[in-house]
Motif scaffolding. Structure first.
Motif, PDB file in Angstrom:
ATOM      1  N   GLN A 180      45.843 -21.654  -5.033  1.00  0.00           N
ATOM      2  CA  GLN A 180      45.579 -22.915  -5.707  1.00  0.00           C
ATOM      3  C   GLN A 180      46.685 -23.887  -5.330  1.00  0.00           C
ATOM      4  OE1 GLN A 180      43.948 -22.617  -9.952  1.00  0.00           O
ATOM      5  NE2 GLN A 180      45.206 -20.798  -9.701  1.00  0.00           N
ATOM      6  N   ARG A 181      46.343 -25.195  -5.378  1.00  0.00           N
ATOM      7  CA  ARG A 181      47.289 -26.188  -4.873  1.00  0.00           C
ATOM      8  C   ARG A 181      48.612 -26.172  -5.629  1.00  0.00           C
ATOM      9  NH1 ARG A 181      45.765 -32.324  -4.313  1.00  0.00           N
ATOM     10  NH2 ARG A 181      45.211 -31.759  -6.434  1.00  0.00           N
ATOM     11  N   ALA A 182      48.526 -26.015  -6.949  1.00  0.00           N
ATOM     12  CA  ALA A 182      49.754 -26.043  -7.751  1.00  0.00           C
ATOM     13  C   ALA A 182      50.739 -24.962  -7.287  1.00  0.00           C
ATOM     14  CB  ALA A 182      49.415 -25.833  -9.219  1.00  0.00           C
ATOM     15  N   ASN A 183      50.201 -23.856  -6.782  1.00  0.00           N
ATOM     16  CA  ASN A 183      51.074 -22.762  -6.342  1.00  0.00           C
ATOM     17  C   ASN A 183      51.892 -23.133  -5.112  1.00  0.00           C
ATOM     18  OD1 ASN A 183      50.297 -21.029  -8.351  1.00  0.00           O
ATOM     19  ND2 ASN A 183      48.640 -20.135  -7.164  1.00  0.00           N
TER      20      ASN A 183
ATOM     21  N   SER B  31      53.158 -25.953  -4.101  1.00  0.00           N
ATOM     22  CA  SER B  31      54.266 -26.889  -4.252  1.00  0.00           C
ATOM     23  C   SER B  31      55.385 -26.337  -5.137  1.00  0.00           C
ATOM     24  CB  SER B  31      53.745 -28.212  -4.818  1.00  0.00           C
ATOM     25  OG  SER B  31      52.992 -27.964  -5.979  1.00  0.00           O
ATOM     26  N   HIS B  32      55.121 -25.202  -5.771  1.00  0.00           N
ATOM     27  CA  HIS B  32      56.121 -24.599  -6.657  1.00  0.00           C
ATOM     28  C   HIS B  32      57.240 -23.949  -5.826  1.00  0.00           C
ATOM     29  CE1 HIS B  32      57.787 -22.131  -9.859  1.00  0.00           C
ATOM     30  NE2 HIS B  32      57.039 -22.786 -10.727  1.00  0.00           N
ATOM     31  N   PRO B  33      58.513 -24.084  -6.258  1.00  0.00           N
ATOM     32  CA  PRO B  33      59.613 -23.495  -5.484  1.00  0.00           C
ATOM     33  C   PRO B  33      59.473 -21.977  -5.287  1.00  0.00           C
ATOM     34  CG  PRO B  33      60.441 -24.637  -7.449  1.00  0.00           C
ATOM     35  CD  PRO B  33      58.987 -24.893  -7.394  1.00  0.00           C
ATOM     36  N   GLU B  34      58.868 -21.290  -6.250  1.00  0.00           N
ATOM     37  CA  GLU B  34      58.717 -19.837  -6.133  1.00  0.00           C
ATOM     38  C   GLU B  34      57.811 -19.449  -4.966  1.00  0.00           C
ATOM     39  OE1 GLU B  34      59.878 -17.012  -7.472  1.00  0.00           O
ATOM     40  OE2 GLU B  34      61.325 -17.983  -8.771  1.00  0.00           O
ATOM     41  N   PHE B  35      56.933 -20.383  -4.558  1.00  0.00           N
ATOM     42  CA  PHE B  35      56.054 -20.107  -3.422  1.00  0.00           C
ATOM     43  C   PHE B  35      56.876 -19.807  -2.181  1.00  0.00           C
ATOM     44  CE2 PHE B  35      53.654 -21.530   0.318  1.00  0.00           C
ATOM     45  CZ  PHE B  35      52.494 -20.790   0.188  1.00  0.00           C
ATOM     46  N   ARG B  36      57.890 -20.649  -1.965  1.00  0.00           N
ATOM     47  CA  ARG B  36      58.750 -20.464  -0.788  1.00  0.00           C
ATOM     48  C   ARG B  36      59.531 -19.167  -0.871  1.00  0.00           C
ATOM     49  NH1 ARG B  36      61.577 -26.035   1.142  1.00  0.00           N
ATOM     50  NH2 ARG B  36      59.671 -27.250   1.397  1.00  0.00           N
TER      51      ARG B  36
ATOM     52  N   LEU C 297      44.229 -15.786 -16.571  1.00  0.00           N
ATOM     53  CA  LEU C 297      43.268 -16.312 -15.597  1.00  0.00           C
ATOM     54  C   LEU C 297      41.847 -15.899 -15.966  1.00  0.00           C
ATOM     55  CD1 LEU C 297      45.165 -15.419 -12.271  1.00  0.00           C
ATOM     56  CD2 LEU C 297      45.145 -17.609 -13.458  1.00  0.00           C
ATOM     57  N   VAL C 298      40.845 -16.674 -15.436  1.00  0.00           N
ATOM     58  CA  VAL C 298      39.451 -16.263 -15.647  1.00  0.00           C
ATOM     59  C   VAL C 298      39.168 -15.053 -14.752  1.00  0.00           C
ATOM     60  CG1 VAL C 298      38.656 -18.549 -16.312  1.00  0.00           C
ATOM     61  CG2 VAL C 298      38.592 -17.875 -13.902  1.00  0.00           C
ATOM     62  N   THR C 299      38.092 -14.334 -15.100  1.00  0.00           N
ATOM     63  CA  THR C 299      37.849 -13.030 -14.476  1.00  0.00           C
ATOM     64  C   THR C 299      37.859 -13.080 -12.952  1.00  0.00           C
ATOM     65  OG1 THR C 299      36.537 -12.430 -16.375  1.00  0.00           O
ATOM     66  CG2 THR C 299      36.310 -11.037 -14.429  1.00  0.00           C
ATOM     67  N   TRP C 300      37.087 -14.016 -12.349  1.00  0.00           N
ATOM     68  CA  TRP C 300      36.977 -13.978 -10.877  1.00  0.00           C
ATOM     69  C   TRP C 300      38.306 -14.273 -10.210  1.00  0.00           C
ATOM     70  CZ3 TRP C 300      37.764 -17.889  -7.337  1.00  0.00           C
ATOM     71  CH2 TRP C 300      37.838 -19.191  -7.835  1.00  0.00           C
ATOM     72  N   ARG C 301      39.134 -15.099 -10.845  1.00  0.00           N
ATOM     73  CA  ARG C 301      40.455 -15.367 -10.255  1.00  0.00           C
ATOM     74  C   ARG C 301      41.356 -14.143 -10.359  1.00  0.00           C
ATOM     75  NH1 ARG C 301      41.249 -21.642 -11.596  1.00  0.00           N
ATOM     76  NH2 ARG C 301      40.640 -22.307  -9.514  1.00  0.00           N
ATOM     77  N   ARG C 302      41.251 -13.470 -11.508  1.00  0.00           N
ATOM     78  CA  ARG C 302      42.031 -12.232 -11.665  1.00  0.00           C
ATOM     79  C   ARG C 302      41.662 -11.229 -10.579  1.00  0.00           C
ATOM     80  NH1 ARG C 302      40.884 -12.131 -17.305  1.00  0.00           N
ATOM     81  NH2 ARG C 302      39.223 -10.666 -16.842  1.00  0.00           N
TER      82      ARG C 302
ATOM     83  N   TYR D  10      54.866 -17.352  -6.715  1.00  0.00           N
ATOM     84  CA  TYR D  10      55.523 -16.322  -5.909  1.00  0.00           C
ATOM     85  C   TYR D  10      54.483 -15.408  -5.271  1.00  0.00           C
ATOM     86  CZ  TYR D  10      58.437 -12.375  -4.587  1.00  0.00           C
ATOM     87  OH  TYR D  10      59.055 -11.377  -3.878  1.00  0.00           O
ATOM     88  N   LEU D  11      53.521 -14.971  -6.101  1.00  0.00           N
ATOM     89  CA  LEU D  11      52.492 -14.047  -5.620  1.00  0.00           C
ATOM     90  C   LEU D  11      51.646 -14.704  -4.530  1.00  0.00           C
ATOM     91  CD1 LEU D  11      51.569 -11.171  -6.111  1.00  0.00           C
ATOM     92  CD2 LEU D  11      50.005 -12.012  -7.865  1.00  0.00           C
ATOM     93  N   ALA D  12      51.368 -16.015  -4.696  1.00  0.00           N
ATOM     94  CA  ALA D  12      50.581 -16.733  -3.682  1.00  0.00           C
ATOM     95  C   ALA D  12      51.326 -16.737  -2.348  1.00  0.00           C
ATOM     96  CB  ALA D  12      50.294 -18.163  -4.142  1.00  0.00           C
ATOM     97  N   GLY D  13      52.632 -16.999  -2.382  1.00  0.00           N
ATOM     98  CA  GLY D  13      53.416 -17.021  -1.150  1.00  0.00           C
ATOM     99  C   GLY D  13      53.451 -15.661  -0.485  1.00  0.00           C
ATOM    100  N   SER D  14      53.679 -14.640  -1.304  1.00  0.00           N
ATOM    101  CA  SER D  14      53.760 -13.279  -0.814  1.00  0.00           C
ATOM    102  C   SER D  14      52.413 -12.836  -0.224  1.00  0.00           C
ATOM    103  CB  SER D  14      54.152 -12.403  -2.003  1.00  0.00           C
ATOM    104  OG  SER D  14      54.552 -11.155  -1.595  1.00  0.00           O
ATOM    105  N   ASN D  15      51.331 -13.088  -0.959  1.00  0.00           N
ATOM    106  CA  ASN D  15      50.002 -12.677  -0.506  1.00  0.00           C
ATOM    107  C   ASN D  15      49.573 -13.415   0.749  1.00  0.00           C
ATOM    108  OD1 ASN D  15      49.647 -10.804  -2.477  1.00  0.00           O
ATOM    109  ND2 ASN D  15      48.414 -12.107  -3.807  1.00  0.00           N
TER     110      ASN D  15
END
Lengths: 110, 245
Positions: free
Chosen positions: B4-7, B9-14, B102-107, B142-147
């Motif tokens: 998701q876009r918000a992820n 731009s978050h510093p944890e993404f990097r 999160l909603v089910t499908w996102r989880r 963080y998880l988005a960056g890692s994944n």
């Protein structure tokens, strides 16, 4: 291109198997509470799973224990593990292990 | 889901991306070899591409190849894949504590995209699930960056492997880099005596029970090691305040 549709079905099913396994408890809205023994079990299950996969890959050939010390994997894995405890770095583990593995495997045919 | 876009731009993404840089070459070497192995063993190019893009699970991919080639029943191949993937069921239970907002499908999508290494790094960085929105945003980023790193390294190297299959001799044994990657992770988990015991017991049982069908030696080894460690814990209670991670 020759496409084997039977294999395609198998592969699509395997993708669903990945979704099912990785999403298993996530399909439910409820956060399942694990009993205490299971929570403690989480301490030991991940390392057990890795060891169960990795050790046979290092010390067996098709499930038979290696019967020769001339096997590059034994030395590469030992050096890799030692390298990890020296530097605490997974990439260093891979580099050090492969630095032992490739000469033994390609050079000596171990 | 992770992407998701918000992820982004978050510093944890990097941080998630940066922490995955170290294991990424090992993943890539493994993906490369899996790509080569799929094509070389006689799985078609199209089928191999689908496998790399959608199955996204090295061990079950590799385990399925001989079964596919041997013409094993479809259910046996799927059941084998599930057994090899059983550790993810445990991960999903644990991840629920981080994803329940999160909603089910996102989880489920997040779970699907979270493979071994991303899971291990994630729970190491966040040993306890956040209790506020800011903390949850950091976890998701963080998880988005890692994944993203994991998926990118795996899929791109698999595609390269499929493309290069005709030029890389299997005899080089590059796949062993994947095993060495797992050796490193294994060592990083060996932080207590009982965990070392778990590792030793599971390794021995994994070899001793290798002849079991459906890769059940892995399941049996996990079961024996965990039950033994829990019994040892009962006999000799762990000191208070020991880290849970």
């Amino acid at each position: 291109m020759d496409i084997n549709w039977h294999t395609v079905v198998v592969v699509l099913g395997l993708a669903l198997v990945t979704v099912l396994a990785r999403g298993f408890f996530l399909f439910s809205n409820k956060t399942w509470q694990l009993p205490h023994w299971a929570q403690r079990g989480l301490q030991y299950a991940p390392i057990a799973a890795l060891a169960a996969v990795v050790v046979p890959e290092v010390v067996t050939v098709q499930g038979q224990l290696v019967d020769s010390w001339q096997d590059a994997r034994l030395y590469a894995a030992a050096v890799g593990a030692g390298a990890y405890f020296w530097r605490k770095d997974v990439l260093f583990t891979i580099v050090a292990g492969m630095a032992v593995y490739l000469p033994l495997h390609l050079g000596l045919g171990w | 889901m992770s992407f998701q876009r918000a992820n982004f731009s978050h510093p944890e993404f990097r941080i998630g991306v940066a922490e995955f840089l170290r294991p990424a070459p090992g993943i890539a070497a493994w993906g490369l070899m899996t790509g080569v192995a799929m094509v070389k063993s006689g799985i078609g190019i199209f089928e191999s591409l689908l496998m790399a893009l959608l199955v996204f699970a090295g061990s079950s991919q590799l385990a399925s190849i001989p079964l596919i080639l041997a013409g094993a029943p479809v259910w046996v191949i799927w059941a084998t894949g599930f057994c090899v993937n059983l550790r993810f069921v445990v991960f999903s239970l644990h991840l629920h504590h981080y994803l329940s907002h999160l909603v089910t499908w996102r989880r489920v999508m997040t779970g699907y995209l979270t493979a071994d290494l991303a899971y291990v790094l994630f729970v190491r960085r966040f040993p306890h699930p956040a209790t506020d929105a800011a903390g949850r945003a950091a976890e998701q980023a963080y998880l988005a960056g890692s994944n993203l790193m994991n998926w990118g390294a795996w899929v791109s190297s698999s595609l390269v492997g499929i493309a290069l299959a005709n030029f890389i001799p299997q005899s080089w044994g590059l796949g062993f880099a994947g095993i060495l990657c797992l050796v490193g992770i294994l060592c990083s988990l060996a932080t207590t005596r009982l965990r070392v015991l778990s590792c030793v017991v599971a390794g021995i049982v994994g070899v001793a029970a290798y002849a079991l069908p459906l890769k059940l030696n892995i399941i049996v080894a996990i079961g024996v090691a965990v039950i033994l460690c829990l019994t040892m814990e009962k006999l000799r209670p762990a000191p208070h305040g020991r880290a849970l991670s």
